[in-house]
Design a protein around this motif. Structure first.
Motif, mmCIF file in Angstrom:
data_model
loop_
_atom_site.group_PDB
_atom_site.id
_atom_site.type_symbol
_atom_site.label_atom_id
_atom_site.label_comp_id
_atom_site.label_asym_id
_atom_site.label_seq_id
_atom_site.Cartn_x
_atom_site.Cartn_y
_atom_site.Cartn_z
ATOM 1 N N GLU A 90 0.849 -1.182 0.000
ATOM 2 C CA GLU A 90 0.000 0.000 0.000
ATOM 3 C C GLU A 90 0.887 1.234 0.000
ATOM 4 O OE1 GLU A 90 -3.803 -0.097 2.152
ATOM 5 O OE2 GLU A 90 -3.074 1.650 3.253
ATOM 6 N N ASN A 91 0.669 2.127 -0.956
ATOM 7 C CA ASN A 91 1.471 3.349 -1.089
ATOM 8 C C ASN A 91 2.963 3.053 -1.146
ATOM 9 O OD1 ASN A 91 -0.878 4.961 -0.994
ATOM 10 N ND2 ASN A 91 -0.856 4.956 1.248
ATOM 11 N N GLU A 92 3.291 2.034 -1.955
ATOM 12 C CA GLU A 92 4.685 1.632 -2.170
ATOM 13 C C GLU A 92 5.390 1.236 -0.876
ATOM 14 O OE1 GLU A 92 6.699 4.651 -4.434
ATOM 15 O OE2 GLU A 92 5.795 3.962 -6.306
ATOM 16 N N ARG A 93 4.634 0.657 0.037
ATOM 17 C CA ARG A 93 5.197 0.081 1.265
ATOM 18 C C ARG A 93 4.626 -1.314 1.435
ATOM 19 N NH1 ARG A 93 7.996 3.531 4.532
ATOM 20 N NH2 ARG A 93 7.822 5.746 4.069
ATOM 21 N N PHE A 94 5.429 -2.197 2.017
ATOM 22 C CA PHE A 94 5.030 -3.589 2.178
ATOM 23 C C PHE A 94 4.655 -3.854 3.643
ATOM 24 C CE2 PHE A 94 8.307 -3.514 -1.187
ATOM 25 C CZ PHE A 94 7.491 -3.852 -2.257
ATOM 26 N N TYR A 95 3.581 -4.611 3.839
ATOM 27 C CA TYR A 95 3.079 -4.871 5.192
ATOM 28 C C TYR A 95 2.821 -6.360 5.401
ATOM 29 C CZ TYR A 95 2.178 0.182 5.383
ATOM 30 O OH TYR A 95 2.306 1.541 5.373
ATOM 31 N N LEU A 96 3.110 -6.821 6.623
ATOM 32 C CA LEU A 96 2.747 -8.161 7.067
ATOM 33 C C LEU A 96 1.767 -8.022 8.234
ATOM 34 C CD1 LEU A 96 6.159 -10.064 7.291
ATOM 35 C CD2 LEU A 96 4.390 -10.400 5.587
ATOM 36 N N VAL A 97 0.734 -8.831 8.211
ATOM 37 C CA VAL A 97 -0.210 -8.871 9.335
ATOM 38 C C VAL A 97 -0.116 -10.262 9.947
ATOM 39 C CG1 VAL A 97 -2.600 -8.629 10.076
ATOM 40 C CG2 VAL A 97 -1.731 -7.218 8.196
ATOM 41 N N GLN A 98 0.280 -10.325 11.224
ATOM 42 C CA GLN A 98 0.509 -11.607 11.883
ATOM 43 C C GLN A 98 -0.329 -11.730 13.153
ATOM 44 O OE1 GLN A 98 4.965 -11.284 11.981
ATOM 45 N NE2 GLN A 98 4.868 -13.364 11.215
ATOM 46 N N GLU A 99 -0.442 -12.968 13.591
ATOM 47 C CA GLU A 99 -1.144 -13.279 14.836
ATOM 48 C C GLU A 99 -0.516 -12.503 16.004
ATOM 49 O OE1 GLU A 99 -1.743 -17.262 17.664
ATOM 50 O OE2 GLU A 99 -0.518 -17.319 15.846
ATOM 51 N N TYR A 100 -1.360 -11.958 16.855
ATOM 52 C CA TYR A 100 -0.886 -11.254 18.046
ATOM 53 C C TYR A 100 -0.756 -12.263 19.192
ATOM 54 C CZ TYR A 100 -0.949 -8.258 22.185
ATOM 55 O OH TYR A 100 -0.647 -7.651 23.385
ATOM 56 N N ILE A 101 0.421 -12.321 19.791
ATOM 57 C CA ILE A 101 0.682 -13.258 20.892
ATOM 58 C C ILE A 101 0.584 -12.514 22.222
ATOM 59 C CG2 ILE A 101 2.316 -14.896 21.884
ATOM 60 C CD1 ILE A 101 1.283 -15.695 19.131
#
Length: 594
Positions: A90-101
């Motif tokens: 998004e907007n030339e940036r990369f994101y990871l969404v991971q499980e919250y521990i």
């Protein structure tokens, strides 16, 4: 920058609510999923992208990001590694969404212990080692090295007290090698002391992770951080247990073996370290059982007997000799254990079988594993391993064939989806890399062809065709930014051209040129804003044209006469006794029967 992103909504659903700090991977945040009433929490990581990087490198980074996230999805299948929920750009940036521990990092626990002048007990250290080694064994078995094991990246889960390994931003393939040194300026301060010497030289090994794990265990046992431990200038070793008389001899040898300066003198894998550790813990547990169940007199008798046995135990003698002479050579005892036990035992046979499997000789691996006798303690593990091998080999072969077929047939999106599922073992690595190389080549060729076709269609003002070509470009294409820009540009031009056609049709209809008006209306694409209005006018103009053609072609016109000032001409059908009058706007008919 951290404050600016707080409250920001990513992908229209992940709202950033808190910053967790920066790591090797990039910035890390806590986000809430606003699509659900309960607003579940996730960890969002933003990949570092430098503004000075070239477009070609950025596109390469995008492709690598998509490929490596597939690996993280696979690793997330382990119960003690966070699950990867999604990844996006998004907007030339990369994101990871991971499980919250839910839990707290070991760094918090160790800092609190230090303030309270409390250290881990031997059972606590042993529980930590076994738990953490089992996670690393899984990561290494998948062909990867974590490269940043430290207290901040180990979370003690609140629900069960188990460790969870996080932050795989520095993950590397097992065969990763480079001559480039690792600049100390690029390493987070919290990682210093846990990174072994070879990693600074770009020669990272699987047992580089073991070094870091050993340092954490020693920190928990002594209360000293790695940078507070003394280093022997003559050998570069860390004689941490010289003045620690409370440490179990076996455990001291084991930990010293994990942090040897030369990586070739450490345990070579998490699997090997775990096997040796389980043997050591078994010995320790036997002592605890005997001590617990015995009375004082019997306990003293047993203790005397065990002391005599220990004095004559070659393994322990070697260990104690090492401790007495120099704590940096305490590995002698474990070397005896590893060499004597692994080389000449059923465990050694299983280890050799594993090596054959990873080299691609399934038949030989199974044959070796089956040679382990049923009375051996290793036999159940060998049988389970054979079953797992057969299942994995079938799945890996199937994935490879699917990926190969997808590449050959030009189904590049399918190939990019399946290739990361092929393991990174020595056997599959070459096959996997060839597929990736061929996929990237085909991807580049297909993208180039489709772009040229889109440009040619746009030159001819056929923006519908141009958009169709652009939509056929695989999403993994390194030209992703160009595609998105052209899609927006051609979509806008398509709408403008549709508006132009509608306006021209109006102009033609004003002079009763319904045939030309209809032609312009039929050029308006269905997926444009003016299409519904164009359809209404299309039916209207067709009706008017049909009436005109009926008058001109089917009726016998007998008389033509002027009607009034606004009428161009009139025609009378003597049979039907009906008059037809034509004005600049529309035909009219009246009944003239007398």
């Amino acid at each position: 920058m951290n404050q600016q992103i707080i409250g920001k909504l990513l992908q229209g659903r992940y709202q950033i609510v808190q910053s967790l700090g920066a790591g090797v991977f990039g910035q890390t945040y806590i986000a809430e999923d606003v699509d659900y009433p309960e607003k579940p929490r996730y960890v969002v990581k933003q990949l570092k992208v430098n503004s000075y990087q070239s477009t070609s490198y950025f596109d390469y980074l995008r492709l690598r990001f998509l490929t490596e996230t597939e690996t993280l999805k696979h690793l997330g299948g382990h119960n003690q590694i966070p699950e990867l929920i999604t990844c996006f750009e998004e907007n030339e940036r990369f994101y990871l969404v991971q499980e919250y521990i839910a839990g707290q990092p070991l760094s918090v626990e160790l800092d609190r212990n230090k303030q309270m002048e409390r250290q881990w007990s031997i059972p606590e250290v042993m529980a930590f080692i076994e738990d953490a080694l089992s996670i690393l064994e899984f990561v290494h078995s998948q062909g990867f090295i974590h490269c940043d094991v430290k207290p901040e990246n180990l979370i003690r889960r609140s629900s069960d007290g188990k460790l969870v390994l996080i932050d795989f931003g520095s993950i590397q393939p097992v065969d990763f090698s480079t001559d480039a040194e690792l600049p100390i300026s690029q390493i987070p301060v919290t990682s210093l002391g846990y990174i072994p010497p070879e990693q600074f030289l770009g020669q990272t090994q699987p047992n580089s992770d073991l070094y870091a794990l050993g340092m954490i265990a020693i920190q928990g046992l002594t209360g000293l951080t790695p940078l507070q431990l003394n280093i022997d200038p003559a050998t570069n070793e860390i004689p941490w247990c010289q003045n620690n008389n409370q440490t179990d001899d076996y455990l001291a040898v084991f930990l010293s073996q994990m942090i040897r300066y030369n990586y070739q003198e450490r345990f070579q894998s998490a699997n090997e370290a775990l096997w040796v550790f389980k043997h050591i813990r078994w010995e320790n547990q036997q002592e605890e059982i005997i001590t617990t169940k015995s009375s004082v007199s019997i306990e003293n008798s047993v203790k005397t007997k065990k002391d005599k046995q220990r004095k004559s135990d070659p393994l322990l003698a070697g260990m104690r000799l090492g401790l007495a002479i120099n704590s940096v050579v305490v590995g002698l005892g474990v070397y005896a254990l590893v060499n004597n036990s692994l080389s000449y035992s059923e465990a050694g046979t299983l280890s050799n079988a594993i090596a054959e499997y990873q080299a691609g000789d399934l038949e030989k691996a199974i044959s070796l594993a089956k040679s382990i006798p049923s009375y051996s303690n290793v036999y159940p593990e060998a049988q389970d391993t054979i079953t797992e091998w057969q299942k994995e080999w079938h799945n890996d072969t199937e994935n490879y064939l699917v990926a190969e077929e997808a590449v050959n047939e030009g189904k590049l999106s399918e190939a990019m989806r399946v290739v990361p599922q092929i393991p990174y073992t020595s056997y599959w690595r070459t096959k996997r890399e060839k597929l990736i190389e061929k996929t990237l080549t085909n991807l580049e060729e297909k993208t180039h062809t489709l772009l040229n076709q889109a440009y040619a269609s746009a030159e001819n003002r056929d923006f519908s065709a141009a958009l169709e070509y652009l939509r056929q470009v695989p999403p993994e294409s390194p030209a992703g930014a160009i595609i998105q820009n052209k899609l927006a540009e051609y979509s806008q031009k398509k709408q403008m051209r549709a508006g132009y056609f509608l306006h021209t049709a109006y102009q033609k209809a004003l002079v009763s040129d319904f045939s030309s008006a209809i032609k312009f209306l039929e050029k308006i694409p269905q997926d444009t804003d003016v299409y519904p209005q164009a359809q209404i006018k299309l039916q209207e103009y067709k009706t008017k044209l049909k009436i005109r053609e009926k008058v001109q072609n089917n009726l016998k016109l007998k008389k033509v006469f002027p009607v009034n000032q606004s009428t161009t001409f009139g025609q009378i059908d003597s049979n039907a006794k009906t008059a037809y009058f034509y004005s600049p706007n529309s035909p009219r008919e009246i009944n003239i029967s007398s």
